[in-house]
Design a protein around this motif. Structure first.
Motif, PDB file in Angstrom:
ATOM      1  N   ILE A 237       0.841  -1.195   0.000  1.00 57.42           N
ATOM      2  CA  ILE A 237       0.000   0.000   0.000  1.00 57.42           C
ATOM      3  C   ILE A 237       0.878   1.248   0.000  1.00 57.42           C
ATOM      4  CG2 ILE A 237      -1.817   1.256   1.219  1.00 57.42           C
ATOM      5  CD1 ILE A 237      -2.727  -1.342   2.441  1.00 57.42           C
ATOM      6  N   ILE A 238       1.934   1.222   0.806  1.00 53.39           N
ATOM      7  CA  ILE A 238       2.836   2.379   0.875  1.00 53.39           C
ATOM      8  C   ILE A 238       3.504   2.621  -0.474  1.00 53.39           C
ATOM      9  CG2 ILE A 238       4.927   3.288   1.962  1.00 53.39           C
ATOM     10  CD1 ILE A 238       4.182   1.706   4.474  1.00 53.39           C
ATOM     11  N   ILE A 239       4.037   1.547  -1.079  1.00 56.01           N
ATOM     12  CA  ILE A 239       4.698   1.686  -2.383  1.00 56.01           C
ATOM     13  C   ILE A 239       3.696   2.096  -3.454  1.00 56.01           C
ATOM     14  CG2 ILE A 239       6.012   0.464  -4.164  1.00 56.01           C
ATOM     15  CD1 ILE A 239       7.108  -1.340  -1.931  1.00 56.01           C
ATOM     16  N   GLY A 240       2.505   1.489  -3.410  1.00 59.07           N
ATOM     17  CA  GLY A 240       1.481   1.823  -4.393  1.00 59.07           C
ATOM     18  C   GLY A 240       1.053   3.273  -4.311  1.00 59.07           C
ATOM     19  N   ARG A 241       0.946   3.802  -3.097  1.00 62.98           N
ATOM     20  CA  ARG A 241       0.570   5.212  -2.941  1.00 62.98           C
ATOM     21  C   ARG A 241       1.669   6.126  -3.478  1.00 62.98           C
ATOM     22  NH1 ARG A 241      -3.822   8.121  -1.731  1.00 62.98           N
ATOM     23  NH2 ARG A 241      -2.706   9.347  -0.181  1.00 62.98           N
ATOM     24  N   MET A 242       2.922   5.754  -3.266  1.00 61.29           N
ATOM     25  CA  MET A 242       4.006   6.580  -3.775  1.00 61.29           C
ATOM     26  C   MET A 242       4.030   6.578  -5.301  1.00 61.29           C
ATOM     27  SD  MET A 242       8.125   6.410  -3.110  1.00 61.29           S
ATOM     28  CE  MET A 242       8.315   4.994  -4.191  1.00 61.29           C
ATOM     29  N   VAL A 243       3.860   5.397  -5.898  1.00 61.33           N
ATOM     30  CA  VAL A 243       3.831   5.301  -7.358  1.00 61.33           C
ATOM     31  C   VAL A 243       2.633   6.059  -7.919  1.00 61.33           C
ATOM     32  CG1 VAL A 243       3.680   3.711  -9.307  1.00 61.33           C
ATOM     33  CG2 VAL A 243       5.067   3.106  -7.324  1.00 61.33           C
ATOM     34  N   SER A 244       1.512   5.988  -7.230  1.00 62.47           N
ATOM     35  CA  SER A 244       0.331   6.745  -7.651  1.00 62.47           C
ATOM     36  C   SER A 244       0.594   8.245  -7.593  1.00 62.47           C
ATOM     37  CB  SER A 244      -0.857   6.383  -6.759  1.00 62.47           C
ATOM     38  OG  SER A 244      -2.020   7.068  -7.154  1.00 62.47           O
ATOM     39  N   GLY A 245       1.353   8.679  -6.605  1.00 68.21           N
ATOM     40  CA  GLY A 245       1.727  10.089  -6.516  1.00 68.21           C
ATOM     41  C   GLY A 245       2.608  10.522  -7.672  1.00 68.21           C
ATOM     42  N   VAL A 246       3.501   9.624  -8.118  1.00 65.78           N
ATOM     43  CA  VAL A 246       4.331   9.915  -9.289  1.00 65.78           C
ATOM     44  C   VAL A 246       3.449  10.164 -10.510  1.00 65.78           C
ATOM     45  CG1 VAL A 246       6.039   8.954 -10.881  1.00 65.78           C
ATOM     46  CG2 VAL A 246       6.328   8.650  -8.425  1.00 65.78           C
ATOM     47  N   THR A 247       2.426   9.337 -10.672  1.00 65.09           N
ATOM     48  CA  THR A 247       1.483   9.518 -11.778  1.00 65.09           C
ATOM     49  C   THR A 247       0.813  10.881 -11.720  1.00 65.09           C
ATOM     50  OG1 THR A 247       1.025   7.139 -11.847  1.00 65.09           O
ATOM     51  CG2 THR A 247      -0.603   8.599 -12.860  1.00 65.09           C
ATOM     52  N   ALA A 248       0.331  11.248 -10.543  1.00 61.19           N
ATOM     53  CA  ALA A 248      -0.364  12.527 -10.397  1.00 61.19           C
ATOM     54  C   ALA A 248       0.572  13.701 -10.657  1.00 61.19           C
ATOM     55  CB  ALA A 248      -0.960  12.635  -8.998  1.00 61.19           C
ATOM     56  N   GLY A 249       1.803  13.622 -10.152  1.00 56.47           N
ATOM     57  CA  GLY A 249       2.752  14.698 -10.358  1.00 56.47           C
ATOM     58  C   GLY A 249       3.083  14.913 -11.825  1.00 56.47           C
ATOM     59  N   MET A 250       3.241  13.826 -12.561  1.00 58.48           N
ATOM     60  CA  MET A 250       3.515  13.940 -13.988  1.00 58.48           C
ATOM     61  C   MET A 250       2.305  14.477 -14.748  1.00 58.48           C
ATOM     62  SD  MET A 250       5.669  10.427 -14.702  1.00 58.48           S
ATOM     63  CE  MET A 250       5.839  10.791 -16.448  1.00 58.48           C
ATOM     64  N   ALA A 251       1.134  13.932 -14.445  1.00 58.01           N
ATOM     65  CA  ALA A 251      -0.073  14.310 -15.182  1.00 58.01           C
ATOM     66  C   ALA A 251      -0.441  15.776 -14.964  1.00 58.01           C
ATOM     67  CB  ALA A 251      -1.237  13.412 -14.768  1.00 58.01           C
ATOM     68  N   LEU A 252      -0.296  16.267 -13.724  1.00 60.91           N
ATOM     69  CA  LEU A 252      -0.640  17.659 -13.434  1.00 60.91           C
ATOM     70  C   LEU A 252       0.234  18.634 -14.209  1.00 60.91           C
ATOM     71  CD1 LEU A 252      -1.233  17.465  -9.578  1.00 60.91           C
ATOM     72  CD2 LEU A 252      -2.913  18.139 -11.277  1.00 60.91           C
ATOM     73  N   ASN A 253       1.469  18.242 -14.493  1.00 68.19           N
ATOM     74  CA  ASN A 253       2.396  19.127 -15.184  1.00 68.19           C
ATOM     75  C   ASN A 253       2.406  18.939 -16.693  1.00 68.19           C
ATOM     76  OD1 ASN A 253       4.297  20.631 -13.081  1.00 68.19           O
ATOM     77  ND2 ASN A 253       3.854  18.608 -12.252  1.00 68.19           N
ATOM     78  N   ILE A 254       1.704  17.932 -17.197  1.00 66.85           N
ATOM     79  CA  ILE A 254       1.668  17.682 -18.638  1.00 66.85           C
ATOM     80  C   ILE A 254       0.324  18.062 -19.246  1.00 66.85           C
ATOM     81  CG2 ILE A 254       1.842  15.886 -20.420  1.00 66.85           C
ATOM     82  CD1 ILE A 254       3.729  14.392 -18.529  1.00 66.85           C
ATOM     83  N   HIS A 255      -0.751  17.884 -18.488  1.00 64.54           N
ATOM     84  CA  HIS A 255      -2.100  18.123 -18.999  1.00 64.54           C
ATOM     85  C   HIS A 255      -2.257  19.519 -19.596  1.00 64.54           C
ATOM     86  CE1 HIS A 255      -6.716  17.912 -18.220  1.00 64.54           C
ATOM     87  NE2 HIS A 255      -6.442  18.895 -19.063  1.00 64.54           N
ATOM     88  N   VAL A 256      -1.992  20.555 -18.793  1.00 63.10           N
ATOM     89  CA  VAL A 256      -2.238  21.931 -19.235  1.00 63.10           C
ATOM     90  C   VAL A 256      -1.348  22.336 -20.414  1.00 63.10           C
ATOM     91  CG1 VAL A 256      -2.232  24.347 -18.525  1.00 63.10           C
ATOM     92  CG2 VAL A 256      -3.121  22.606 -16.966  1.00 63.10           C
TER      93      VAL A 256
END
Length: 246
Positions: A113-132
């Motif tokens: 769960i800890i690793i999965g949450r961190m990897v999920s955060g990587v996804t969000a960080g990339m997506a927030l900076n690429i979408h716009v």
């Protein structure tokens, strides 16, 4: 607004900023179930019950490490010039995190769960900076503000969906919390299957790849309208990025 441009913003939101809003909200509902899972797992492994301080520490890791993953993802996003490929790449950690979170109970590992949450955060960080940037580079000047705001709209919708899925009448029960935590797999799959049909950023095609024809084709595809407000004759040259209208 262009039909294709609207669909592009929708696809980017579903697999990108929607994911962020979803993960921020769904973590609240299964809190007690995850703490109970940590207690049971620790008891089976070590033969003794963990203290409240240990359970609180593990839960704090689960919640806060998402932000650390977001920081790493934001740093990685700066190295990607190809917006489309970068956005597709974000779905890999999204699916990986879903697998880790969804299988954590079956495997008896709260570390997943800890690793999965961190990897999920990587996804969000990339997506927030690429979408716009990606959506903005595909939009004409008069529509860039409307397109840029779709990122915030997708976040809000993601939070709403996350809270709705976390209700006891949906997935907010002890037996289904792993499914709730892995809910971001569906939007990632949707984007992975639909985004390849959209063009790459016209700015990238023209400035970085020097592909003028590909840039024009991408602009034409993005600017096919539902009405006749944009219907240039084939003989008229299309204005490229950097001009007053785009």
């Amino acid at each position: 607004m262009s039909c294709n441009l609207f669909l592009l913003a929708l696809v980017l939101g579903i697999g990108g900023t929607f994911h962020y809003g979803l993960q921020v909200s769904i973590i609240n509902s299964p809190a007690e179930y995850i703490k109970s899972f940590i207690h049971e797992t620790w008891l089976k492994r070590y033969g003794s019950s963990p203290s409240e301080e240990i359970i609180t520490l593990m839960w704090s890791f689960i919640v806060s490490i998402y932000s650390i993953g977001g920081l790493l993802g934001s740093m990685l996003a700066g190295y990607f010039l190809v917006r489309k490929k970068a956005m597709l790449l974000t779905n890999i950690p999204a699916l990986l995190s879903s697998a880790l979170l969804g299988l954590s109970r079956l495997c008896g590992s709260f570390e997943m769960i800890i690793i999965g949450r961190m990897v999920s955060g990587v996804t969000a960080g990339m997506a927030l900076n690429i979408h716009v940037p990606y959506a903005g580079e595909c939009a004409p000047q008069r529509l860039r503000g409307a397109i840029a705001i779709t990122a915030s709209t997708a976040i809000a919708i993601g939070k709403f969906v996350g809270f709705a899925l976390g209700l006891r009448e949906a997935l907010g029960v002890d037996a289904l919390w792993p499914v709730l935590m892995a809910a971001n797999a569906l939007p990632a799959l949707i984007q992975l299957l639909t985004l390849p049909f959209f063009p790459d950023s016209p700015r990238y095609l023209l400035i970085d790849k020097k592909d003028k024809e590909g840039c024009i084709k991408g602009l034409l595809l993005c600017l096919q309208c539902l009405h006749n407000s944009w219907n240039p004759p084939c003989t008229n040259p299309l204005r490229l990025p950097g001009s007053r209208d785009h």
